[in-house]
Scaffold this motif. Structure first.
Motif, short mmCIF file in Angstrom:
data_model
loop_
_atom_site.label_atom_id
_atom_site.label_comp_id
_atom_site.label_asym_id
_atom_site.label_seq_id
_atom_site.Cartn_x
_atom_site.Cartn_y
_atom_site.Cartn_z
N TYR A 101 0.88 -1.06 0.12
CA TYR A 101 0.02 -0.11 -0.01
C TYR A 101 0.74 1.10 -0.21
O TYR A 101 0.32 2.33 -0.63
CB TYR A 101 -1.00 -0.06 1.18
N ILE A 102 2.01 1.13 0.41
CA ILE A 102 2.73 2.32 0.69
C ILE A 102 4.13 2.48 -0.37
O ILE A 102 4.86 3.26 -0.85
CB ILE A 102 3.35 2.69 2.20
N ILE A 103 4.24 1.13 -1.14
CA ILE A 103 5.61 0.95 -1.70
C ILE A 103 5.37 1.57 -3.07
O ILE A 103 6.31 1.86 -3.57
CB ILE A 103 5.57 -0.60 -1.90
N GLY A 104 4.08 1.78 -3.46
CA GLY A 104 4.04 2.46 -4.98
C GLY A 104 4.65 3.87 -4.81
O GLY A 104 5.18 4.48 -5.77
N GLU A 105 4.34 4.53 -3.49
CA GLU A 105 5.01 5.92 -3.42
C GLU A 105 6.54 5.91 -3.29
O GLU A 105 7.33 6.83 -3.53
CB GLU A 105 4.34 6.55 -2.07
N VAL A 106 7.09 4.81 -2.61
CA VAL A 106 8.49 4.62 -2.89
C VAL A 106 9.11 4.54 -4.33
O VAL A 106 10.25 5.40 -4.62
CB VAL A 106 8.95 3.45 -2.06
N HIS A 107 8.37 3.78 -5.18
CA HIS A 107 8.87 3.69 -6.54
C HIS A 107 8.58 5.03 -7.31
O HIS A 107 9.57 5.48 -8.00
CB HIS A 107 8.04 2.54 -7.19
N TRP A 108 7.64 5.71 -6.94
CA TRP A 108 7.40 6.98 -7.51
C TRP A 108 8.67 8.07 -6.96
O TRP A 108 9.08 8.95 -8.00
CB TRP A 108 6.21 7.65 -6.88
N ALA A 109 8.79 7.94 -5.75
CA ALA A 109 10.04 8.85 -5.19
C ALA A 109 11.32 8.34 -5.86
O ALA A 109 12.21 9.40 -5.89
CB ALA A 109 10.08 8.73 -3.72
N ARG A 110 11.44 7.27 -6.26
CA ARG A 110 12.88 6.86 -7.03
C ARG A 110 12.67 7.06 -8.76
O ARG A 110 13.57 6.71 -9.07
CB ARG A 110 12.89 5.42 -6.72
N GLY A 111 11.71 7.87 -9.00
CA GLY A 111 11.62 8.09 -10.38
C GLY A 111 11.19 6.98 -11.27
O GLY A 111 11.34 6.99 -12.43
N ASP A 112 10.30 6.01 -10.84
CA ASP A 112 9.81 4.74 -11.67
C ASP A 112 8.56 5.09 -11.43
O ASP A 112 7.73 4.05 -10.98
CB ASP A 112 10.41 3.75 -11.16
N PRO A 113 7.85 5.79 -12.38
CA PRO A 113 6.22 6.02 -12.30
C PRO A 113 5.47 4.67 -12.78
O PRO A 113 4.35 4.70 -12.13
CB PRO A 113 6.02 7.16 -13.08
#
Length: 379
Positions: A280-292
């Protein structure tokens, strides 16, 4: 008895057949015994539907005997837990309400107390039957009865229910007080499973009030206990919460590692709730790393499994984050629909998520140039 000693390793296979044999012979006592064993064996294999069916028949056999209060409490609780793990929360609640009605009919106060606690657990946790006011009322009734019976072990469970009733409300300090009481009683009485539940859920209000070290400490305690108890569904819960804590404190590698372990376990035991919560929160981790692309795929997966499981957290939090990300990628039309849904979920179930979801709605108004609507939402 001799057969049980000689063939203990085969009882999981034999128990359903023995239960059926004794049920047909109208030997209710032995039928109930082996059907209960069949349900327990199915639970260990995470075969929830088979467990529910066996416990249901064992209940019928036990009721036919006309006694067995402790066994009835066990069977109602086990059947209800299997229903919960199968995301059948309405059916689990109906099971516990039937348990309470039977207890009142028999004048069985310990059975009534167990039924109140189990209903309180359903009503205080983050599913579509969440009702904090009703949960508190059930806890108050249960506390009075537990005090009359002098039952401290039961009070530890009731305080845990109160922790969850308050943890996503506007009263985190009340959640902490109840959680610390539950944890202290559990440690005092060496209630290992209840200790793990209290430690696991106390992590949330500690985190929400900025007590990061305390949150991490109780999570470590819960993780060690779940591994010791071999409780896979709850191990995935603590792993997922650990992933959330690591994400919030900037340890993205640690967050992904905890998330991956939780998802793999949840997938192996067909636990939709765990599959959703682990991501549930890991999508935002990938977003923050530049992987939309990976971020959106992860968020959509969490929401998909969350809808199936009735897990309201992702329907508020994760939908709000995904909505904003769609808007930033040039699809505010998709974002607006998701943001409105997220806000509705927060208003219904999770008041402490209202600011986040309202903020998502406001950002989407700004992305489409509707400054007046954004201002009104922010106000």
């Amino acid at each position: 008895e001799a057969m049980e000693t000689l063939f203990a390793d085969r009882l999981a296979d034999l128990a359903p057949r023995l239960g059926n044999h004794f049920a047909e012979a109208q030997d209710h006592e032995r039928a109930a015994k082996y059907l209960t064993m069949a349900g327990d064996a199915a639970c260990r294999l995470y075969a929830h539907k088979e467990a529910i069916a066996s416990y249901d028949r064992a209940l019928a056999m036990t009721l036919a005997l006309g006694d067995g209060s402790a066994q009835l409490a066990y069977l109602f609780a086990r059947k209800g837990r299997a229903l919960e793990l199968n995301s059948q929360f309405a059916e689990a609640l109906a099971n516990y309400e039937r348990m309470e009605a039977l207890a009142k009919e028999r004048g069985d106060r310990p059975l009534e107390l167990s039924a109140l606690i189990l209903q309180g657990t359903i009503r205080s946790n983050l599913n579509e039957l969440l009702d904090r006011d009703l949960a508190k009322a059930l806890c108050e009734r249960a506390l009075r009865l537990a005090q009359e019976l002098g039952d401290e072990a039961t009070e530890a469970k009731i305080q845990w229910n109160l922790l969850n009733a308050y943890r996503n409300s506007d009263n985190p300090e009340l959640a902490i007080a109840a959680g610390e009481r539950s944890l202290a009683l559990s440690r005092k009485l060496n209630l290992r499973e209840q200790q793990a539940y209290a430690a696991n859920d106390l992590a949330y209000p500690y985190l929400f009030t900025g007590r990061i070290d305390l949150s991490g400490a109780v999570l470590q305690e819960a993780l060690a206990l779940w591994r010791e108890l071999d409780n896979q569904p709850m191990l995935t819960d603590s792993l997922s919460t650990s992933a959330m804590l690591r994400a919030y404190t900037g340890d993205f590698d640690g967050a992904i590692a905890f998330s991956d372990e939780a998802f793999q376990i949840s997938d192996s035991i067909h636990n939709l709730w765990g599959m959703s919560y682990s991501r549930y929160i890991i999508g935002e981790v990938h977003w923050a790393r530049g992987d939309p692309a990976r971020a959106i795929e992860t968020m959509e997966g969490a929401i998909h499994h969350g809808r199936q499981a009735g897990f309201v957290v992702v329907l508020a939090w994760t939908q709000a984050l995904l909505a904003v990300n769609y808007g930033l990628l040039g699809r505010p039309d998709l974002g607006r629909e998701l943001a409105a849904s997220a806000l509705a979920q927060a208003e219904k179930y999770m008041p402490n998520f209202r600011s986040l979801t309202s903020g998502a709605v406001a950002r989407l108004h700004l992305l489409t140039g509707d400054v007046d609507a954004a201002a009104a939402t922010l106000q």
